[in-house]
Design an enzyme around this catalytic site. Structure first.
Site, mmCIF file in Angstrom:
data_model
loop_
_atom_site.group_PDB
_atom_site.id
_atom_site.type_symbol
_atom_site.label_atom_id
_atom_site.label_comp_id
_atom_site.label_asym_id
_atom_site.label_seq_id
_atom_site.Cartn_x
_atom_site.Cartn_y
_atom_site.Cartn_z
ATOM 1 N N ASN A 170 23.833 16.165 54.497
ATOM 2 C CA ASN A 170 22.933 16.729 54.027
ATOM 3 C C ASN A 170 21.903 16.756 54.884
ATOM 4 O O ASN A 170 20.833 17.882 54.894
ATOM 5 C CB ASN A 170 22.319 16.022 52.493
ATOM 6 C CG ASN A 170 23.618 16.310 51.568
ATOM 7 O OD1 ASN A 170 24.349 16.968 51.718
ATOM 8 N ND2 ASN A 170 23.892 15.072 50.828
ATOM 9 N N GLY A 191 20.614 20.436 56.168
ATOM 10 C CA GLY A 191 19.657 20.735 55.659
ATOM 11 C C GLY A 191 18.196 20.492 56.090
ATOM 12 O O GLY A 191 17.249 21.303 55.936
ATOM 13 N N PHE A 236 25.418 16.137 65.792
ATOM 14 C CA PHE A 236 26.371 15.216 65.317
ATOM 15 C C PHE A 236 26.160 14.675 63.643
ATOM 16 O O PHE A 236 24.807 14.224 63.605
ATOM 17 C CB PHE A 236 26.469 13.932 66.087
ATOM 18 C CG PHE A 236 26.965 13.994 67.271
ATOM 19 C CD1 PHE A 236 28.366 13.682 67.615
ATOM 20 C CD2 PHE A 236 26.581 14.755 68.420
ATOM 21 C CE1 PHE A 236 29.013 14.046 68.737
ATOM 22 C CE2 PHE A 236 27.261 14.829 69.632
ATOM 23 C CZ PHE A 236 28.518 14.363 69.915
ATOM 24 N N GLY A 237 26.983 15.043 62.737
ATOM 25 C CA GLY A 237 26.612 14.460 61.550
ATOM 26 C C GLY A 237 26.415 15.843 60.696
ATOM 27 O O GLY A 237 25.079 16.283 60.604
ATOM 28 N N LYS A 280 5.351 5.765 58.475
ATOM 29 C CA LYS A 280 6.412 6.276 57.629
ATOM 30 C C LYS A 280 7.511 5.258 57.227
ATOM 31 O O LYS A 280 7.447 5.149 56.099
ATOM 32 C CB LYS A 280 7.295 7.319 58.502
ATOM 33 C CG LYS A 280 8.353 8.147 57.722
ATOM 34 C CD LYS A 280 9.813 7.562 57.873
ATOM 35 C CE LYS A 280 10.977 8.172 56.740
ATOM 36 N NZ LYS A 280 12.030 7.810 57.043
ATOM 37 N N ALA A 323 22.535 24.176 70.291
ATOM 38 C CA ALA A 323 22.139 22.808 70.113
ATOM 39 C C ALA A 323 23.700 22.019 69.343
ATOM 40 O O ALA A 323 24.328 22.751 68.494
ATOM 41 C CB ALA A 323 21.169 22.859 68.893
ATOM 42 N N VAL A 324 23.827 21.053 69.974
ATOM 43 C CA VAL A 324 24.867 20.335 69.271
ATOM 44 C C VAL A 324 24.504 19.193 68.335
ATOM 45 O O VAL A 324 23.648 18.439 68.750
ATOM 46 C CB VAL A 324 26.004 19.610 70.242
ATOM 47 C CG1 VAL A 324 27.028 18.779 69.593
ATOM 48 C CG2 VAL A 324 26.602 20.672 71.116
#
Length: 399
Positions: free
Chosen positions: A12, A16, A8-9, A223, A5-6
């Site tokens: 946290n 996390g 981006f970012g 949400k 899996a790639v």
């Protein structure tokens, strides 16, 4: 060859939340980022910890099998990784999607149509973020028009809704991330079902922890209009009353009541619009109140309240539900009160949007502010009520 899996970012949420689930599902995770120090730190370590904190205790998970690419300097390498990956995810912020799209487009274009399509899932606090990312990827600037006809043979795009509180971290934590134990990651399943709009060999990625659904909108709005509305309401009232953290604000009886009133109003919309049982929404509201009151996840009100211009937007946590409820004939005093506190969140140190909000409020009449900031039209029932809110805030700033 193992699963890859790639992501981006590598902040946290990336390390996390998303990478944790990818790791536990057997993927090698390749982080893509532009922050030199963070990329170097990831490549210099063989593991980091994700610490989950809940009222019942703390659980620590060890994350391994990852590496990072600096996308500022190594585009060709990143294109190759995307071309051979099973999944691409991101948690970069809604405004950054257009900047990561070109390299993803190049990676997708390099894939063979005979391979299983790349699964692309954006994990952002934004409704239909993956659709937005797909729009940037398919833009003629990034993908040649003649390559769009069979683009679906190389990539499948699924919107998602993520829900997990990740507070500000200890500056000495290194790569370790502390977050709440509760989570929800809901992803639409339809893009991974063979049809006339998808490839014959399209396949749902095997990621533990994801809840797959056919209709994502009820989960997104539940949400956004419960978790994000309550969290931001507590932060803005807390900031106005000089509270330090959200959990500190929630110990103020009046603020706690205002938060409860705001999500009581949004609950009407969620129940009526999406057919969610009232008792189910009541239980969800109670869980959210408990979550944002958790003292183990102390989060500064300035951090939670940052970016007020976005949060006062037309489809966002205050104006979005209030506008729909107004059209249905409902009053929304609690949501309007929360929006007022957001309008008062001006010139906060370290937050550019709060400074821009102050400038807009100082240079425009209330009607123009409501149109520019909230995207409301004069024909909408909520419009005059938000104008009154802005008038009140502007009058107070002139005293």
């Amino acid at each position: 060859m193992g699963k890859k899996a790639v992501h981006f970012g590598s902040g946290n949420i990336g390390r996390g939340f998303v990478a944790c689930f990818l790791h536990e599902s057997g993927y090698e995770v390749v982080f893509a980022d532009v922050v030199d120090k963070l990329v170097d730190s990831i490549n210099a370590t063989s593991s980091y910890n994700v610490i989950e904190r809940g009222v019942e205790g703390t659980v620590t998970k060890k994350i391994t099998n990852y590496r990072a690419i600096n996308s500022k300097y190594n585009e060709a390498e990143l294109v190759d990784e995307i071309a051979t990956a099973d999944v691409v995810t991101c948690s970069v912020g809604p405004n950054i999607l257009r900047f990561i799209a070109p390299v993803i487009a190049k990676g997708i274009d390099k894939r063979s149509n005979d391979e299983k399509p790349l699964a692309v899932i954006a994990c952002e606090n934004m409704i239909n973020a993956t659709d937005a990312l797909a729009g940037h990827i398919k833009d003629p600037k990034n993908t040649p028009e003649h390559r769009l006809d069979d683009h679906h043979e190389r990539a499948a795009y699924a919107n998602s809704a993520i829900d997990r509180i990740v507070p500000a971290q200890d500056p000495n934590a290194g790569l370790d991330v502390t977050l709440e134990k509760f989570y929800e990651w809901v992803v639409e399943e339809t893009p991974f079902k063979p049809s006339e709009n998808t490839a014959a060999n399209v396949e749902r990625p095997s990621i533990e922890g994801i809840k797959w659904v056919d209709n994502l909108l009820p989960f997104i709005e539940r949400k956004l209009f419960t978790v994000n509305t309550s969290h931001a309401t507590a932060a803005y009232f807390g900031y106005n009353r000089q509270k330090q953290t959200v959990d500190d604000a929630m110990r103020d009886k009046d603020i706690r009541n205002r938060v409860a009133e705001a999500i009581n109003e949004t609950a009407k919309l969620i129940v009526d619009k999406h057919g969610i049982a009232p008792e189910e929404q009541d239980a969800y509201k109670k869980k959210i109140i408990d979550r944002i009151s958790n003292p183990h996840l102390a989060d500064a009100v300035e951090r939670v309240g940052r970016a007020p211009l976005r949060k006062l937007g037309r489809k966002e946590r205050f104006i979005g539900p209030a506008a729909e409820l107004a059209e249905m004939g409902h009053e929304t005093p609690a949501l309007l009160a929360a929006a007022e506190m957001a309008f008062r969140f001006q010139n906060v140190e370290g937050d550019d949007e709060s400074k821009e909000l102050a400038k807009i409020m100082a240079e425009n009449g209330p009607e123009d502010v409501v149109t520019k900031v909230c995207g409301l039209q004069k024909s909408e029932k909520l419009y005059p009520k938000v104008v009154e809110v802005v008038q009140r805030v502007q009058a107070d700033s002139q005293d």
